[in-house]
Enzyme design. Structure first.
Site, PDB file in Angstrom:
ATOM      1  N   GLY A  47      -0.002  -3.133 -21.745  1.00  0.00           N
ATOM      2  CA  GLY A  47      -0.263  -1.743 -21.399  1.00  0.00           C
ATOM      3  C   GLY A  47      -0.928  -1.463 -20.080  1.00  0.00           C
ATOM      4  N   CYS A  86      26.999  14.009 -15.140  1.00  0.00           N
ATOM      5  CA  CYS A  86      27.083  15.450 -15.367  1.00  0.00           C
ATOM      6  C   CYS A  86      25.905  15.965 -16.176  1.00  0.00           C
ATOM      7  CB  CYS A  86      28.403  15.772 -16.047  1.00  0.00           C
ATOM      8  SG  CYS A  86      29.763  15.249 -15.013  1.00  0.00           S
ATOM      9  N   GLU A  87      24.711  15.785 -15.659  1.00  0.00           N
ATOM     10  CA  GLU A  87      23.493  16.339 -16.251  1.00  0.00           C
ATOM     11  C   GLU A  87      22.533  16.614 -15.105  1.00  0.00           C
ATOM     12  OE1 GLU A  87      21.673  15.095 -19.671  1.00  0.00           O
ATOM     13  OE2 GLU A  87      23.419  14.081 -20.524  1.00  0.00           O
TER      14      GLU A  87
HETATM   15  C1  LIG Z   1       5.701  -2.351 -25.132  1.00  0.00           C
HETATM   16  C2  LIG Z   1       4.740  -3.298 -25.715  1.00  0.00           C
HETATM   17  C3  LIG Z   1       3.998  -4.155 -24.891  1.00  0.00           C
HETATM   18  C4  LIG Z   1       4.118  -4.159 -23.397  1.00  0.00           C
HETATM   19  O1  LIG Z   1       3.625  -3.014 -22.790  1.00  0.00           O
HETATM   20  P1  LIG Z   1       3.480  -2.945 -21.195  1.00  0.00           P
HETATM   21  O2  LIG Z   1       2.970  -1.599 -20.951  1.00  0.00           O
HETATM   22  O3  LIG Z   1       4.825  -3.175 -20.628  1.00  0.00           O
HETATM   23  O4  LIG Z   1       2.517  -4.011 -20.812  1.00  0.00           O
HETATM   24  C5  LIG Z   1       3.144  -5.048 -25.499  1.00  0.00           C
HETATM   25  N1  LIG Z   1       2.988  -5.089 -26.842  1.00  0.00           N
HETATM   26  C6  LIG Z   1       3.677  -4.278 -27.662  1.00  0.00           C
HETATM   27  C7  LIG Z   1       3.486  -4.401 -29.134  1.00  0.00           C
HETATM   28  C8  LIG Z   1       4.577  -3.360 -27.128  1.00  0.00           C
HETATM   29  O5  LIG Z   1       5.251  -2.547 -27.950  1.00  0.00           O
END
Ligand SMILES: *Cc1c(COP(=O)(O)O)cnc(C)c1O
Length: 434
Positions: free
Chosen positions: A239, A344-345
């Protein structure tokens, strides 16, 4: 830092001119830099120095087997959310013992395949999933290593479509129910509780939500241990955000320091699941200008890539910097243009930007497209599925061919009653007469 840089006015991927790739492969195509992938992995790994950490690359960000393989060579494990992704990770050389299996809707077949393959851990997202996993594992005579993914009800302060740690999101076990689910897990056959998992969202630009969620999880681990559960793994998810525009996400170093502060000496092996952070800046989407259309309100640069190739701008209102592959001369005038695809959007746009006005046939690079780019591509408007190229120093290799319109059509067929085939139609007419 990435390895897509200009040399004498022309963009290169490492040692390879982008225009040469465009001539060889045709446009549009994705181009990935191995050096950039490796660099991002190492920077993240270095930031975790001192922790008993394991990095399981989130395959969904970019699941090309060459990308996974490049990271596996550096020691990365994999976080997968489907059996398809598990297969990719295994084919790319990630040992099953380094694969985490996440996801909110695992089917019984997927559970069985993951157990037979011998994955490191299954991250369970609900009480009913736990019951099903127990049944599947017991029938196979395998003990499933399980972490419960918890939902700490923390606002990740990111785009609503990629926020996953609020109680209104479908992910993880609601906080008040967590102790009960662990108690049930301890009592169920075929379930071997190994840890706790949390992932609150993607493209986080602030450490505070992480700090808050991780702090809650650390307290939870202490409580669970006091209740007699053996918690050896802490999976802190992915994340961490990256700069697409002028954002200033925390650095991996700042993130690592925060984790060390919060998690301290919990005596757990800690798993991280970065996706975007590793792959995002390691890829560009290369496209060619088809036409310049000067409207009364705006100038449209119509390119041969479209929302089916890179959906982030229209799906998340995401910004991607767009730059010319051949730099305009110094002092060239910048005009505000809207770069759009042929679909086409009206949503088929890569956004408005100031660019030296490109002409027909010019190449453009859409940056920071290595994560959630090719993996989300479709064939909408019957457009060939975009190919992928990987560069490593002076070498370049097509790592996914363009999937052509003929390939797609070869999988479609007419039902008998619409067929021109004499025999089939005769049958149809006969039945109609009966
Ligand atoms: C999508 C996801 C990630 C990776 O997220 P990033 O933002 O790309 O680092 C890690 N763990 C889980 C469970 C996810 O669904």
């Amino acid at each position: 830092m990435d390895h897509f840089q200009y040399r004498s006015g022309e963009m290169f991927a490492e040692e390879v001119p982008i225009s040469r790739l465009a001539d060889d492969v045709g446009t549009p195509f994705y181009c990935y830099s191995t050096a950039t992938l490796k660099r991002h992995y190492r920077v993240f790994a270095d930031a975790l120095n001192g922790l008993d950490a394991s990095i399981c690359y989130a395959v969904k960000a970019n699941s090309n087997i060459a990308v996974i393989a490049a990271l596996a060579r550096l020691g990365a494990g994999a976080d997968v959310v489907s059996i398809g992704e598990m297969k990719r990770a295994l084919v790319a050389g990630v040992p099953a013992a380094n694969i985490l299996f996440s996801g909110v809707g695992k089917t019984e077949d997927e559970m069985a395949s993951a157990l037979k393959a011998g994955v490191l851990q299954i991250n369970v997202e609900s009480a009913p999933e736990l019951e099903t996993l127990s049944t599947v594992a017991s029938s196979l005579g395998i003990d499933a290593n399980v972490a419960i993914r918890v939902n700490p009800d923390v606002d990740a302060l990111t785009h609503e479509k990629i926020s996953t740690g609020k109680s209104e999101n479908k992910f993880g076990v609601d906080w008040p129910e967590v102790p009960g689910v662990y108690a049930r897990a301890a009592a169920l056959p075929g379930i071997n509780v190994t840890g706790v998992a949390v992932h609150i969202g993607s493209q986080l630009l602030d450490l505070d939500p992480f700090r808050q969620a991780y702090g809650m999880v650390v307290d939870l681990v202490r409580t669970l241990r006091a209740d007699g559960h053996r918690i050896e793994h802490l999976d802190l998810g992915g994340g961490l955000g990256i700069p697409y525009d002028n954002e200033q996400p925390p650095s991996p170093k700042e993130y690592g320091t925060m984790v060390k502060e919060v998690v301290g000496d919990l005596d757990c092996k800690i798993f991280f699941e970065p996706g975007r952070l590793i792959a995002g800046n390691a890829g560009i989407l290369v496209t060619r200008v088809v036409r310049v259309k000067k409207g009364t309100a705006r100038t449209f640069i119509i390119v041969d890539a479209a929302m089916n190739d890179l959906v982030r701008p229209t799906l998340y209102n995401a910004h991607h910097a767009i730059v010319p592959v051949n730099e305009a001369p110094d002092g060239a005038k910048l005009t505000e243009v809207e770069v759009v695809g042929p679909i086409c959007e009206t949503g088929d746009t890569f956004g408005r930007q100031f660019l030296p006005e490109p002409g027909e046939g010019d190449l453009l690079a859409i940056r920071t497209a290595g994560a959630y780019g090719a993996v989300m591509a479709s064939a909408y408007n019957t457009r060939a599925l975009v190919p992928e190229v990987m560069v490593n120093g002076a070498d370049a290799s097509v790592i996914r061919d363009r999937i052509s319109v003929d390939d797609m059509l070869s999988r479609e067929s007419l039902p008998d009653w619409l067929s021109d085939d004499e025999e089939a139609r005769g049958q149809e007419q006969k039945e109609a007469g009966d």
